[in-house]
Design an enzyme around this catalytic site. Sequence first.
Site, PDB file in Angstrom:
ATOM      1  N   ARG A   7       0.837  -1.205   0.000  1.00  0.00           N
ATOM      2  CA  ARG A   7       0.000   0.000   0.000  1.00  0.00           C
ATOM      3  C   ARG A   7       0.866   1.247   0.000  1.00  0.00           C
ATOM      4  NH1 ARG A   7      -1.280   3.811   3.365  1.00  0.00           N
ATOM      5  NH2 ARG A   7      -0.087   2.844   5.052  1.00  0.00           N
ATOM      6  N   VAL A   8       0.404   2.272  -0.750  1.00  0.00           N
ATOM      7  CA  VAL A   8       0.956   3.620  -0.635  1.00  0.00           C
ATOM      8  C   VAL A   8      -0.216   4.573  -0.419  1.00  0.00           C
ATOM      9  CG1 VAL A   8       3.061   3.244  -1.977  1.00  0.00           C
ATOM     10  CG2 VAL A   8       0.951   3.867  -3.156  1.00  0.00           C
ATOM     11  N   SER A   9       0.053   5.701   0.221  1.00  0.00           N
ATOM     12  CA  SER A   9      -1.032   6.570   0.673  1.00  0.00           C
ATOM     13  C   SER A   9      -1.529   7.538  -0.381  1.00  0.00           C
ATOM     14  CB  SER A   9      -0.589   7.371   1.907  1.00  0.00           C
ATOM     15  OG  SER A   9      -0.264   6.500   2.965  1.00  0.00           O
ATOM     16  N   SER A  10      -0.660   8.043  -1.236  1.00  0.00           N
ATOM     17  CA  SER A  10      -1.050   9.128  -2.140  1.00  0.00           C
ATOM     18  C   SER A  10      -0.983   8.686  -3.583  1.00  0.00           C
ATOM     19  CB  SER A  10      -0.141  10.352  -1.941  1.00  0.00           C
ATOM     20  OG  SER A  10       1.191  10.047  -2.323  1.00  0.00           O
ATOM     21  N   GLN A  13       2.597   9.017  -4.919  1.00  0.00           N
ATOM     22  CA  GLN A  13       3.445   7.854  -4.652  1.00  0.00           C
ATOM     23  C   GLN A  13       3.138   6.724  -5.618  1.00  0.00           C
ATOM     24  OE1 GLN A  13       2.357   7.505  -0.460  1.00  0.00           O
ATOM     25  NE2 GLN A  13       4.496   7.843   0.112  1.00  0.00           N
TER      26      GLN A  13
END
Length: 552
Positions: A7-10, A13
């Site tokens: 997972r990445v938040s943005s 990213q």
Amino acid sequence: MVALYARVSSDQQAKNNNVDSQIDLLKAKIEADGETLIEDMMFVDAGISGATLIRPQLERLRDTASLGGIDLLYILAPDRLSRKYAHQALLMEEFADIGIQVRFLNHDIGTTPEDEMLLQMQGMFAEYERAKIMERNRRGKLHRAKGGSVNVLSNAPFGYRYIRKQQDGQAAQYIINLHQATTVRQIFQWIGEERLSIGEVSRRLSNAGIETQTGKTSWDRSVIWGMLQNPAYMGRAAFGKTKTTERRNIIRPQKHSAETPKKPYSVEKVNREDWIEIAVPALVSEALFLTVQEQLEENRKQARQRRRGAAHLLQGLVVCGHCHYAYYGKKISPSSAKGKKAYAYYRCIGTDGYRFGGQRICDNKQIRTERLDEIVWQQVVELLKHPERLEKEHERRLDLLQQDKKVNNNDDTITLKKQKNSLDKGQSRLIDSYAEGLIDKEDFEPKIRQLKSKIQQINQQIEACQHHEVNQMELFLVVSRLEEFAKTVAGSLDNIDFNSQREIIRALVKRVEIYKEEVNIVFRIEPQNDLSGNNGISTIKGKLMQHCKRSS
């Protein structure tokens, strides 16, 4: 069965392929441990915050895990699973109860109390670090905004160009884009001085071939409205116009949006007096800007007055038979009517080029409202003047409803649910066989895809059966109510008011389909053959399909 979660938040990213680096590390670790990973066991949430548990791939991971399809789960770090310690603890306990072993690349999970305490502390520190970063960022932006720095604002609006802070210490600033600034001033003059509508401004800009900020030649009304509301154009850009709040319940997702929101919060507007103003070069005078705001408010008042109640008898029922977009009522302006009695057309949304980037997607004809209204009302009146037809339809619907209760519910739906349970068990057995090495990857992947396809088809069939039963019940109730209503109003149908006409039509007519050479009236019940074709569809052809040329 081995799986991985990343997972990445943005979105930034995700675009920078940060999530791909996570996947590569996890795959390398899985290979080093002598395990085998299949494509279907990769769960990746790109651009979704770790502060919420509602993530599409995390939901799929938990569903798969609950079916016993995962034995070993690889994750880069605890904060990739969740930024909140409480969520981490919940997920780890859930996986442990199912019998899944979780392996973090940067932290080995042990069985001692000390190891468990270390994992919990990492989760709490991740949550604390996230809160600290957010608070520092918020206060830093607030401080710079109060100091008049434009670098806390988002992208420069149309008419400006953003210049970054220079190495010699010169502050960031907005400079005027002369070409775009001319367009901005023209828009404000059209609204504030000539009192044009936003729709007319949009047409003028599109016809002139002027490009938007993104290079398009078609100007959307919402873009122009946003520009007219932006105080930066009178020299006072605003910071803090919105704020984040707890996520509100969503009745349905917006068009072209995902069902699961990426952000765990909602955005609300802030009162104007709480905005922080930042000085930027002005493109229009304050007097002109305020005049435009008054004109927009006046337009809103007039629009609300026009929207009170339905303006057209068949509003919401007419659809295009070719592109399947709705028809809407379009009144003819007094100048176009040339002194004659005011009239209107039903017009297909697909023929409005401005809605689709300046290019029409449909060439269906428009139709005079009073002509179509009259034809549809005549069909409805003819039906209501013969209550015996409604009584016959009432009995037919009742028989169908009773048959459906006996056949569909007791046989079809139950049989389909049994088949689904059998397929679910078969899917679990197949996954177990692959995990134990009884079948290889080449045999497993096509079989699991075939099973998933069958389960999806059966779910659709179950939903269709349940939907059919609801429709039958609704139609039964409509017909039984109209049977009594027809006897009451049979003598006064010729003098009935507009709102009552609309109510009767909406109860009897499901939709009105417009084709180039004919109109199909689709009834909720089946009129006699002298009024309709098959399946309750009445077809009208001939001079009704008159049209005129209109601008797109």
